[in-house]
Design a protein around this motif. Structure first.
Motif, PDB file in Angstrom:
ATOM      1  N   LEU A  95      15.290 -29.358  43.557  1.00 28.88           N
ATOM      2  CA  LEU A  95      14.643 -30.633  43.278  1.00 28.88           C
ATOM      3  C   LEU A  95      13.721 -30.524  42.063  1.00 28.88           C
ATOM      4  CD1 LEU A  95      14.467 -33.522  44.264  1.00 28.88           C
ATOM      5  CD2 LEU A  95      12.674 -32.831  45.859  1.00 28.88           C
ATOM      6  N   LEU A  96      12.991 -29.424  41.943  1.00 25.21           N
ATOM      7  CA  LEU A  96      12.114 -29.226  40.796  1.00 25.21           C
ATOM      8  C   LEU A  96      12.911 -29.158  39.497  1.00 25.21           C
ATOM      9  CD1 LEU A  96       9.580 -26.578  42.171  1.00 25.21           C
ATOM     10  CD2 LEU A  96       9.188 -29.016  41.833  1.00 25.21           C
ATOM     11  N   ILE A  97      14.019 -28.443  39.532  1.00 24.37           N
ATOM     12  CA  ILE A  97      14.836 -28.293  38.321  1.00 24.37           C
ATOM     13  C   ILE A  97      15.429 -29.637  37.903  1.00 24.37           C
ATOM     14  CG2 ILE A  97      16.974 -27.282  37.428  1.00 24.37           C
ATOM     15  CD1 ILE A  97      16.273 -24.761  39.071  1.00 24.37           C
ATOM     16  N   GLU A  98      15.924 -30.407  38.872  1.00 23.50           N
ATOM     17  CA  GLU A  98      16.474 -31.719  38.530  1.00 23.50           C
ATOM     18  C   GLU A  98      15.394 -32.675  38.058  1.00 23.50           C
ATOM     19  OE1 GLU A  98      19.542 -33.726  40.491  1.00 23.50           O
ATOM     20  OE2 GLU A  98      20.287 -31.980  41.577  1.00 23.50           O
ATOM     21  N   SER A  99      14.140 -32.376  38.389  1.00 18.02           N
ATOM     22  CA  SER A  99      13.025 -33.189  37.907  1.00 18.02           C
ATOM     23  C   SER A  99      12.576 -32.768  36.519  1.00 18.02           C
ATOM     24  CB  SER A  99      11.841 -33.090  38.880  1.00 18.02           C
ATOM     25  OG  SER A  99      12.182 -33.612  40.147  1.00 18.02           O
ATOM     26  N   GLY A 100      13.161 -31.692  35.979  1.00 14.40           N
ATOM     27  CA  GLY A 100      12.842 -31.258  34.630  1.00 14.40           C
ATOM     28  C   GLY A 100      12.084 -29.956  34.534  1.00 14.40           C
TER      29      GLY A 100
END
Length: 298
Positions: free
Chosen positions: A140-145
């Motif tokens: 989720l953190l990675i997909e958030s940037g």
């Protein structure tokens, strides 16, 4: 009376409702969450034809469902990629048509994409914990940037978190299963991230280094992760913590010189450090270790 999907793992209170909404276009409903409080809920879970191992470390529960002939689907509907894959796998396990799977994906993925874009996370984050949801949070953190170079979890590698591991490693993330405190601290010290998320000693070490830290159990795992609600749930607390980096540096500079270890605190004079006593104690511990080793061989 729709067929249900039993969910294995501890979840945020709103997650079952969110998952139920995502399953509706497949003609499915969210079943009981296991572990459960009552036997009747366990029997209801066994009525489900498929089990979603959202927290994959409940291996004993998985064995019971497998013994009952229930297929297990790993990962979770977290982020855009995770939700798309999870819906496809659940639909495939139930024999849903490609049209049904596409309808379920199209009903939720645009909203997740918009939520992720509206609440970006900019910064480097190291992540560690023992809850079992560490890989999901990292996704989720990675997909958030966010840039997440390291994820450590005290839980083991299982077939049901293999998809999460593969997704993360394809993005150059070091995934450490059965991670020790030394593993987590070494990664944090090597990366020197904008934010360290972890257990109490990891966060303590980070703050000593002037790095903002957040406790995984109190501040991260207690938030919704699934579907649209999860897509924007972490950004506020993560960005606020990263924004405290200058304050952490100022605090570290303010307390510079108060000492560490033997010299911690305020002294009128130099602490009386007895290296000879330390050497004697080290030898004593070495003799005890040798005696214990010898006892094991008898």
């Amino acid at each position: 009376d729709r067929p249900t999907v039993a969910m294995l793992g501890e979840m945020f209170p709103a997650d079952p409702m969110m998952i139920g909404q995502m399953l509706a276009p497949l003609g499915l409903a969210a079943g009981p969450v296991v572990p459960c409080r009552e036997w009747r809920e366990l029997y209801a879970a066994l009525d489900s034809s498929v089990v979603a191992a959202i927290h994959p470390f409940y291996t004993a529960s998985v064995r019971e469902f497998e013994a009952a002939g229930r297929p297990i689907v790993g990962s979770a509907p977290v982020g855009r990629d995770g939700t798309a894959t999870w819906l496809a796998n659940i639909g495939g396990a139930y024999g849903c048509s490609a049209e049904q799977i596409a309808a379920a994906q199209n009903a939720v993925l645009p909203a997740i994409t918009s939520a992720l874009a509206a609440t970006p996370i900019l910064g480097t984050v190291t992540l560690s914990g023992y809850e079992g949801s560490e890989l999901l949070v990292a996704r989720l953190l990675i997909e958030s940037g966010a840039n997440v170079p390291y994820v450590g979890t005290a839980c083991p590698r299982t077939p049901w978190n293999a998809d999460d591991q593969a997704w993360l490693e394809a993005r150059d993330v070091k995934v450490q299963f059965r991670a020790s405190l030394e593993d987590d601290c070494a990664a944090m010290e090597a990366v020197r991230p904008d934010l360290a998320i972890g257990t109490t000693p990891v966060v303590q070490k980070a703050k000593e280094m002037g790095i903002p830290g957040l406790y995984f159990t109190n501040l991260i795992s207690a938030r919704p992760l699934m579907g649209v609600a999860g897509a924007g749930s972490l950004a506020t607390v993560i960005n606020a913590a990263i924004g405290n980096k200058d304050r952490m540096h100022a605090m570290r500079a303010f307390f510079e010189g108060v000492g560490m270890g033997d010299t911690a605190g305020v002294w009128e004079g130099t602490p009386n450090v007895r290296e000879d006593f330390r050497a004697q104690n080290v030898k004593k511990l070495e003799r005890q270790a040798k005696a214990a080793k010898a006892a094991e061989m008898i």
